[in-house]
Write an enzyme that holds these catalytic residues in place. Structure first.
Site, PDB file in Angstrom:
ATOM      1  N   ASP A  88      44.958  27.902  15.187  1.00  0.00           N
ATOM      2  CA  ASP A  88      44.339  27.517  16.454  1.00  0.00           C
ATOM      3  C   ASP A  88      44.757  26.110  16.860  1.00  0.00           C
ATOM      4  O   ASP A  88      45.308  25.336  16.046  1.00  0.00           O
ATOM      5  CB  ASP A  88      42.813  27.592  16.287  1.00  0.00           C
ATOM      6  CG  ASP A  88      42.101  28.010  17.563  1.00  0.00           C
ATOM      7  OD1 ASP A  88      42.657  27.812  18.646  1.00  0.00           O
ATOM      8  OD2 ASP A  88      40.963  28.525  17.458  1.00  0.00           O
ATOM      9  N   ASP A  93      39.971  33.718  25.060  1.00  0.00           N
ATOM     10  CA  ASP A  93      38.632  33.722  24.464  1.00  0.00           C
ATOM     11  C   ASP A  93      37.692  34.628  25.252  1.00  0.00           C
ATOM     12  O   ASP A  93      36.608  34.956  24.773  1.00  0.00           O
ATOM     13  CB  ASP A  93      38.049  32.302  24.427  1.00  0.00           C
ATOM     14  CG  ASP A  93      38.473  31.558  23.173  1.00  0.00           C
ATOM     15  OD1 ASP A  93      39.015  32.190  22.245  1.00  0.00           O
ATOM     16  OD2 ASP A  93      38.270  30.325  23.122  1.00  0.00           O
TER      17      ASP A  93
HETATM   18  C1  GLA Z   1      38.837  28.779  19.605  1.00  0.00           C
HETATM   19  C2  GLA Z   1      39.438  30.165  19.490  1.00  0.00           C
HETATM   20  C3  GLA Z   1      38.355  31.144  19.108  1.00  0.00           C
HETATM   21  C4  GLA Z   1      37.718  30.729  17.802  1.00  0.00           C
HETATM   22  C5  GLA Z   1      37.189  29.306  17.916  1.00  0.00           C
HETATM   23  C6  GLA Z   1      36.710  28.790  16.582  1.00  0.00           C
HETATM   24  O1  GLA Z   1      37.988  28.683  20.688  1.00  0.00           O
HETATM   25  O2  GLA Z   1      40.067  30.529  20.672  1.00  0.00           O
HETATM   26  O3  GLA Z   1      38.894  32.442  18.992  1.00  0.00           O
HETATM   27  O4  GLA Z   1      38.673  30.815  16.777  1.00  0.00           O
HETATM   28  O5  GLA Z   1      38.177  28.422  18.402  1.00  0.00           O
HETATM   29  O6  GLA Z   1      36.214  27.524  16.665  1.00  0.00           O
END
Ligand code: GLA
Length: 744
Positions: free
Chosen positions: A471, A541
């Site tokens: 990420d 997301d």
């Molecule tokens: C980001 C990612 C999510 C998740 C969160 C965890 O927002 O896009 O899918 O992994 O971080 O903190």
């Protein structure tokens, strides 16, 4: 060979069965562009296609035609692809041809991801050397043409062949001049949760730019533009794609000059870039990939899908079926302990998922997003037996284990920040901005990359981990390279991304069996540069099925379905609160690298049955869905956006899967008809509908039909035949089209 050099006209013609790209050296030594598009015959001199730019009307001395690499200060009044600041402060560059060499295959670009060949016969390249005699500046223009892909790749290497240092202030990977402006430009723009929405508008005089300046390609725009002629459809008409294999700040731009010539520029964003080039030093640009098609927007997408799936993605996962993943994030967020993880994983295995991914919250002392990034050791308060034991426990259910990391970040509340505050990006004397309670590590500092290789490598080597979600959750503010001298600060952003690539390169080499998923708050760094290391990416997301119709349609303009991670999540949806049927959620996520983002224990018995059936259904068809030919049949960006339809055709043509989606139910809507594409007109196909319970719809469509009929008339959604269970908002149906008899 797909590159022809005609000595007499000093013409280079790059071609394959589908297209041509022609350049020519003028008597003055300038290298000009003659043609990109329709395949032209070889052995022909195309010097009559030489165009004079508007400025030539009042400039008798120079030849500022459609230059292959336009520069500033030597007659071309349009925007330049290369600008420099010489030691004497001047910015004039006047490039002339010195020579060229043909290369079999396609060379790698040092430090940068790029498309590649496995066999030198797959492509041919030409490296053309241009020089600015006064300063000694040398440019190597590397252009490659694939035999089997209607695509051209281009990068440039600039060498300071003079005796004084100079600064590069603009280095575009490509400038493509087109002889007219009768184009409409599609861009992919958005924000967190609504990535890659399509905007389409005709070109007008002046410049239209998409750019990122925040350190990553970003949610706000994707490093891609598509030009298409008025009236072009998904299946017909002329279209050109320009895609940049790069994950940092970029510029994608179209400029139409007063004479109606169009110039496309694609490369590193110039306002946040300045590169000091000492005598003898070289700078390598990222790669731009141009695609051309006369088969519409879909033709351009076909090219990118195949090329990126087969010759950009690397490693053992390139050709393997992607596993059905259950990711813990929306099911548990930070709230878990060893037993809860083990229960989620065994629940996932019981449903048929193949990989369980433990998302954020397993390391340091991270109970929320306010701490611990950088401390990549397991949180023994939550997971007292440690990672190896937890992984074994998970795997004992017959499911693989994956883990979330965010290597490029550091929390102010972390051991790493206490020990190395100087590793966090920040401009001298200014406070650092916190974003999601975190700072960015300075990836331009090789010591940071070495450290991360060590600590992340230790995690990945400590247990049987088969999947990593990498990420990157914030933009870069107060940009400053902590180890760079003042006169090199303009190099920070590019060096940052080179550091990211280096870390990816080392970790993917050390762990060749791991499947990497890239992520940046969803699709904030979903670009070809990342795909060269991580074969798939978290698309957004926002997991709401209705929102995903637009996000996945836009993303599919460039990126193959195998790269788009798409998960079914709980209802009400956590991002927008919408309640959609569970089969609708699956029918949307099927068109991607499929999985779940929920707690299996929260499903009721009916939902569990549905999920089991969905996974079984997907696994049996994933070869077609992940590696087949993807077509957009009805776009949610057209009309009122109420309907969408997608289609995937198996490589051998034996089956096709069609998804149809309707957002809102309306009274007396009249039947929906949508035409399929890509079938054999003379073949017979059996049509079946999923989910099977929808009897009336099944009866209306479960016929054996001809490919010609399905493509000319189409599939049929008749609300009168729907019976009550098929009414209502947020409907989806999957049609399976199986070839039962060949043509003739
Ligand atoms: C980001 C990612 C999510 C998740 C969160 C965890 O927002 O896009 O899918 O992994 O971080 O903190």
């Amino acid at each position: 060979m797909p590159i022809e050099w005609l000595e007499e006209g000093r013409q280079l013609h790059l071609y394959n069965d589908a297209m041509s790209y022609v350049m020519r050296v003028l008597a003055s030594g300038r290298l000009v562009h003659l043609h990109f598009g329709t395949r032209l015959s070889t052995g022909t001199d195309y010097s009559h296609l030489t165009r004079r730019a508007f400025t030539a009307l009042y400039n008798q001395v120079l030849d500022p035609e459609m230059l292959e690499l336009p520069t500033a200060g030597s007659g071309d009044a349009r925007v330049a692809a290369l600008t420099v600041e010489h030691a004497d402060g001047s910015g004039v560059v006047d490039l002339v041809y010195r020579g060229h060499r043909l290369l079999p295959g396609k060379p790698d670009l040092p430090g940068l991801p790029s498309t590649y060949v496995e066999d030198a016969d797959e492509a041919e390249s030409v490296e053309i050397t241009l020089v600015d005699g006064h300063s000694g500046l040398e440019v190597a223009l590397l252009t490659s043409v694939y035999r089997e892909h209607p695509a051209i790749t281009r990068s440039v290497r600039i060498t300071n062949g003079g005796i004084e240092p100079l600064a590069l202030t603009t280095v575009m990977s490509i400038a493509l001049d087109l002889p007219d402006d009768d184009w409409s430009l599609i861009s992919l723009t958005g924000a967190w949760g609504r990535e890659n929405h399509i905007t389409d508008a005709p070109l007008i005089r002046g410049r239209r730019s998409l750019a990122s300046t925040q350190g990553s390609s970003g949610h706000r725009q994707n490093p891609f533009i598509l030009l298409h002629r008025p009236g072009t459809t998904e299946a017909g008409g002329e279209a050109i794609g320009a895609s940049l294999v790069y994950s940092g700040n970029f510029l994608a731009q179209a400029e139409v000059d007063p004479a109606g010539l169009t110039r496309i520029r694609l490369g590193i964003e110039p306002e946040t870039f300045r590169w000091q080039l000492e005598p003898g030093a070289s700078f390598q640009s990222p790669e731009a990939v141009l695609a051309w098609s006369d088969a519409g927007r879909g033709g351009v997408s076909d090219t990118y899908h195949r090329l990126y799936r087969e010759r950009l993605v690397r490693g053992s996962w390139r050709d393997r079926a992607r596993p059905v993943v259950l990711n813990s994030w929306e099911g548990a967020y930070f709230d878990f302990d060893e037993d809860r993880v083990a229960e989620m994983a065994s629940g996932a295995a019981d449903l048929g998922a193949e990989t369980f991914v433990l998302d954020d919250g397993w390391f340091g002392a991270r109970d929320d997003d306010a701490s611990s990034l950088g401390d990549w050791t397991v949180d023994t308060r939550k997971l007292p037996s440690g990672l190896p034991a937890l992984v074994e426990r998970v795997r004992s259910n017959g499911i693989d284990f994956g883990i979330w990391i965010e290597p490029e970040m550091v929390s102010p509340r972390s051991r790493l920040f206490e020990e190395h505050p100087e590793w966090a990006v920040g401009a001298p004397g200014r406070p650092r901005s916190e974003l999601r309670n975190q700072y960015v590590l300075d990836m331009s500092n090789p010591a940071v990359v070495d450290h991360l290789e060590r600590v992340i490598g230790a995690v990945l080597g400590s247990a049987d981990i088969s999947y990593v979600k990498w990420d990157m959750n914030r933009v870069i503010t107060e940009p400053y390279g902590t180890t760079l001298p003042a006169h090199r600060q303009g190099e920070f952003f590019h060096r940052y991304i080179l550091g990211v690539y280096e870390l990816y390169r080392r970790l993917t080499a050390a762990f060749p069996g791991i499947l990497f998923e890239s992520c940046a708050g969803g699709g904030g760094r979903f670009d070809p540069g990342m795909l060269a290391f991580a074969p798939q990416a978290w698309t957004s997301d926002d997991t709401d099925a209705m929102d995903r119709l637009r996000i996945q349609t836009g993303t599919s303009l460039v990126y193959p379905l195998s790269s788009m991670v798409a998960h079914v999540s709980a209802a009400p949806n956590h991002q927008v609160g919408r309640v959609t049927p569970i089969d609708t959620r699956a029918a949307v996520a099927f068109f991607g690298s499929f999985g779940y983002e929920l707690d299996p224990a929260a499903l009721d018995a009916d939902e569990r049955t549905r999920v089991r059936e969905q996974i079984e259904w997907y696994v049996a068809r994933r070869e077609t869905l992940q590696r087949g030919r993807f077509l957009r049949l009805v776009s949610p960006f057209d009309g009122d956006g109420n309907e969408t339809a997608w289609m995937c055709i198996a490589a051998d043509g034996s089956e096709a899967i069609v998804g149809w989606y309707r957002v809102l139910s309306r009274p007396l809507p009249g039947p929906s008809l949508f035409r399929l594409r890509g079938l054999e007109p003379g073949a017979r196909y059996a049509v079946s509908v999923w989910p099977e319970a929808d009897d009336a719809l099944v009866r209306a469509n479960s016929l054996e039909r001809g490919g010609d009929d399905l493509m000319a008339v189409g599939l049929f959604i008749d609300d009168h035949a729907w019976e009550s269970q098929a009414r209502g908002d947020f409907q989806a149906r999957i049609f399976e089209i199986t070839k039962v008899a060949h043509a003739g």
